[in-house]
Each structure stands twice: as C-alpha cells, then as structure tokens.
Design an enzyme around this catalytic site. Structure first.
Site, mmCIF file in Angstrom:
data_model
loop_
_atom_site.group_PDB
_atom_site.id
_atom_site.type_symbol
_atom_site.label_atom_id
_atom_site.label_comp_id
_atom_site.label_asym_id
_atom_site.label_seq_id
_atom_site.Cartn_x
_atom_site.Cartn_y
_atom_site.Cartn_z
ATOM 1 C CE LYS A 91 -101.470 -62.364 -88.412
ATOM 2 N NZ LYS A 91 -102.705 -63.117 -88.135
ATOM 3 C CB SER B 279 -96.928 -63.847 -80.508
ATOM 4 O OG SER B 279 -96.228 -63.827 -81.732
#
Length: 330
Positions: free
Chosen positions: A38, A262
């Site tokens: 991110k 993830s």
C-alpha cells in the site's frame, strides 16, 4: 520516502502442486517504507495531489481503510507534516490500530452496526464535507491507485522476470494492484492472463455485495470498488481463508518467509493457475506484507488444514531472490 518505496525483490518459489513442479514469482512487498504494498499507492496519490493542488501544507488526511493503507498514509502524512485521521472497521487486528496510533494518527473504529467498510467510507466523507482543509485519498475510487502499480509494480516485475509472464494473480481489496499490473503487462504481452482473487467464504466479486465472512484481512472489503473492471480481467480465483492461513503458516515455518494471510492466498491462487497452464507457465503474484500485523489473529493459532484445501497438495522446496536490475529506471 520515494527512495524507500518500490524496487522490491522478487522471490522465486520452487514448489510442487499436485505432483507438478512450478516456480511461482512473488514481489516481496514487506520491504516497502511501512511494510506493505500500500505504500506504492499512498505515495503516488500524495504526489499527484500535491502536483494538482488538491492538498496543501498542513491539510488533514482522512481515509477509510482495513489497515495497511492507513499505516501508509499515517507515516507519509506525518513525514510531510499532515495530521492524519483513519476510519477503520473495529474487527481488524489490534496490531494495525497500534501501529497507526504510534505514527501519530487518530483511529476511529467503525462497528458492523455503523456500516463496517462502507460505514468507514461514509464517515470519512461526512467528516471531510463538514471540516475545512481535509484531503480524502479515496483509495477505492482513485485512478492514481491503479497508476501506481502500472508505473512501478508492473515494470519492476517484468524487469526482474526478464520475460513475459503467462499469468498474474492478485487478491482484490481496492483492486489497484490487479488492475494496474494487469494493464501494464497486457500492454507488453497481450496474451497474459490476469486473475483477480477473493475469499471462497465471501465471494464479493461474484455476487456484487457482502456475502458470508472471512479472515483474509485486506481483501474483499464487502463491495466491488469502482476502479475494478471485471470485464478487463480473466476468471475470478477463490481461496478458502483457512487454506490461505495454512499456506502462509507453511511459508514461514518451512521457508522462513513470514507473510500475511493474503500472501498465502495469492500463492495458492497462482499455483492453481500455473497448474491449469502447464509446466511452462510463468505465473507471478505479490506477497503484500509480512506477518507482524497478524500476531493476534488466527495466523498465529493452530489452523485445521481441511481435506479440500489446496495447501495440502503443495510441497515447498526452496526459493531464490531476484533483485531489481541496476540499470532499470523503475
């Protein structure tokens, strides 16, 4: 911050799935500025906002997030002198909250009753509308999110591989990674398959809205973001959350690669596509972050690896690291 973001190593994992040997390539995004993929998006959004005059010195940054984006904006915002306000569902890991707070940002928890992820977005919008000098990054709707990966993650991946991949697989939170990398790769290799991934427990992409519950923090945030264009992508891959946990646990315990849940899902999805494509497949994905923000979650508990889980059919043989070539500008 720019010199601390991007240009991450590529890990080539030597593994076996259903008796066939594969090498899966994963960008090791934990080595970014605050430890996740991110950072790329947060940096790009802020750079564009400054260039376009959408943010001024001293303005407050208010964003809705499931964690990693909040950490990225908290760190980068404070480094640039901005107060930061993060709206986040209250069921995210405690580590996420503590890291954001340690970076000097305010965390506003949002309950299921207040609307969860959609409630976080609504509350951030309401705050920005009622408060002067507030910048809303709007990661789920921002074209800069997609551009960040089209301009950095995709070119880096191609430079490190030294050849065109046959497929790219990535879990969908905002969708910036799969859309940005996918568009870049298809511009260079039109035949590459680009697969979005979601939890089998909560197939939001298939249904269009929240269905069920899952434990893969950072993906499947209860709705399909506006930047996700499913018509541009290949079939959706789904992975059970328990299977993702088992795979992430094995990456750590067998190879010493400590990643989040993830990342375990992304490896399983990439292996599924590689198996479909055959022994000559060159499949890439991303390891979005490390395990440190999941220490209080089921990632660090005993997880039953059920009979139908794909991870039961995976053998991990080792890995090698492919650094960024020195002569690349990405």
């Amino acid at each position: 911050m720019k010199s601390l973001t991007g240009r991450t190593p590529l890990i080539e994992i030597d593994c076996e799935f259903r008796g066939v040997r594969h090498r899966i390539h994963a960008k090791h995004e934990a080595l970014n500025f605050t430890g996740s993929i991110k950072d790329r998006m947060a940096l790009h959004i802020l750079e564009r906002a400054y260039a376009e005059g959408a943010i001024e010195p001293g303005d407050e940054i208010a964003e809705a997030t499931s964690g990693n984006t909040g950490i990225a904006f908290a760190a980068m915002g404070r480094a640039l002198g901005h107060p930061v306000r993060i709206y986040m569902p209250d069921w995210m890991s405690r580590e996420r909250v503590l890291v954001i707070q340690s970076l000097g940002a305010a965390v506003i928890p949002v309950s299921h009753e207040q609307g969860g992820f959609l409630g976080s977005i609504r509350m951030a919008d309401e705050y920005a509308a009622a408060t002067p000098h507030v910048f809303r990054p709007r990661q789920f709707d921002s074209a800069a999110n997609v551009q960040a990966h089209g301009e950095t993650t995709g070119p880096e991946l191609l430079a490190q591989l030294g050849r065109s991949p046959t497929a790219f697989v990535a879990g969908v939170g905002t969708g910036g990674t799969v859309m940005g990398v996918g568009r870049f790769l298809r511009g260079r290799a039109p035949g590459v398959a680009v697969h979005p991934l979601e939890p089998a427990n909560s197939p939001t992409l298939r249904t269009g809205s929240k269905v069920g519950r899952h434990r893969i923090q950072g993906i499947s945030d209860e709705f399909i973001p506006s930047i996700v264009k499913l018509a541009e992508l290949d079939r959706i891959v789904d992975v059970w959350d328990g299977d993702a946990i088992c795979m992430a646990q094995r990456l750590a315990s067998e190879l010493g690669i400590a990643v989040g849940i993830s990342s375990g899902a992304n490896l399983l999805g990439a292996l599924e596509i590689a198996h479909e494509q055959g022994e000559d497949a060159v499949v890439a994905t991303v390891f979005c972050d490390d395990n440190k923000k999941y220490l209080s979650t089921d990632l660090c508990s005993v997880e039953e690896c059920k009979d139908h889980y794909l991870s039961r059919e995976v053998r991990l043989h080792g890995f090698r690291v492919i650094p960024m070539p020195e002569n690349t500008d990405t």
